[in-house]
Design a protein around this motif. Sequence first.
Motif, short mmCIF file in Angstrom:
data_model
loop_
_atom_site.label_atom_id
_atom_site.label_comp_id
_atom_site.label_asym_id
_atom_site.label_seq_id
_atom_site.Cartn_x
_atom_site.Cartn_y
_atom_site.Cartn_z
N SER A 1 0.75 -1.53 0.18
CA SER A 1 0.19 0.06 -0.25
C SER A 1 0.87 0.90 0.22
O SER A 1 0.82 2.39 -0.45
N THR B 1 -1.37 3.43 5.97
CA THR B 1 -1.88 1.86 5.47
C THR B 1 -2.28 0.63 6.30
O THR B 1 -2.10 -0.44 5.57
N VAL C 1 -14.31 9.35 6.58
CA VAL C 1 -13.08 9.82 5.19
C VAL C 1 -13.08 10.78 5.00
O VAL C 1 -12.49 11.38 4.73
N TYR D 1 -5.43 9.88 4.91
CA TYR D 1 -5.47 9.38 3.96
C TYR D 1 -5.45 8.01 3.99
O TYR D 1 -4.08 7.44 4.58
N VAL E 1 -5.23 3.54 2.87
CA VAL E 1 -4.82 3.13 1.55
C VAL E 1 -4.84 1.74 2.20
O VAL E 1 -3.20 0.95 2.86
N GLU F 1 -7.79 -3.73 -5.92
CA GLU F 1 -7.75 -3.23 -5.00
C GLU F 1 -7.24 -1.88 -4.28
O GLU F 1 -7.26 -0.54 -3.98
N VAL F 2 -6.54 -1.97 -3.33
CA VAL F 2 -4.93 -1.39 -3.15
C VAL F 2 -4.32 0.02 -4.46
O VAL F 2 -4.25 0.38 -3.59
N ARG G 1 -6.39 0.34 -6.86
CA ARG G 1 -7.24 1.44 -7.30
C ARG G 1 -7.49 2.22 -6.33
O ARG G 1 -7.39 4.07 -6.03
N GLN G 2 -6.97 1.94 -4.70
CA GLN G 2 -7.08 3.63 -4.10
C GLN G 2 -5.93 4.33 -3.47
O GLN G 2 -6.47 5.02 -3.12
N THR H 1 -6.78 6.86 -6.29
CA THR H 1 -7.98 7.88 -6.09
C THR H 1 -6.30 9.02 -5.13
O THR H 1 -6.68 9.83 -5.26
N VAL H 2 -6.10 8.01 -4.72
CA VAL H 2 -5.05 8.82 -3.25
C VAL H 2 -4.28 9.70 -3.55
O VAL H 2 -4.43 11.17 -3.11
#
Length: 208
Positions: free
Chosen positions: A20, A128, A151, A160, A162, A174-175, A177-178, A181-182
């Motif tokens: 992460s 993380t 959030v 943030y 992740v 998914e990690v 993707r996060q 985004t962050v």
Amino acid sequence: MPGNAGTEQTTTVIIGTGLSGLAVAAELCRRGVDSIVVDGLDILGAAQPANTASLQRCDAADSATLQERNEILRHLRNYAASHDVDVRNTTRAVQLTMVDGKSTGAAVPQWEVRTPTGILVADNIVLTRCAHSQLRRMINDFGISVGRNLVAAMRAIGIYLVGVGELITPSPKEVLRQAKTVGHAISAKVNPEAEAPPYTRSLAILPC
């Protein structure tokens, strides 16, 4: 904690040198945002110490997921090494303090991350590995009302997440993707003109 520790300034401190943390660091590097990655956080919040080692979830991942995670991690480590990403594998944070932006000349609160060798001052913190209940307690300790949207409360003060799931550790995809985004959210704060419309460049920067 040293009383005469040196102070370093960066845009973002990422706490966690695993998948992460490296994913966020790579994303920020690609967007031209500086960061420092430290190994972990021994204390969460000023009044509620917590050893985050006890918060690691022992999810039973299948062999294919583990292989995927290890392959992505290998790529991220190579990227970090080849692009001089500041990853401090042997440095742990021992205290996280929110500082009034007025005292530092900043328009928003900043963060002081104390380590055994100095103080890192940053506009943003990326965690993380942490339980949501401890995050709520930590933010309440800073005198901030969380409300129902954890959030949103965290992002308002530059924190943030992740790789943190409600019940289980997110999948490698998914990690990533996060992390995207962050990375986009932090970059938009640092370089709002570069990240604002009408730019429509793809966010698919890290491999999925």
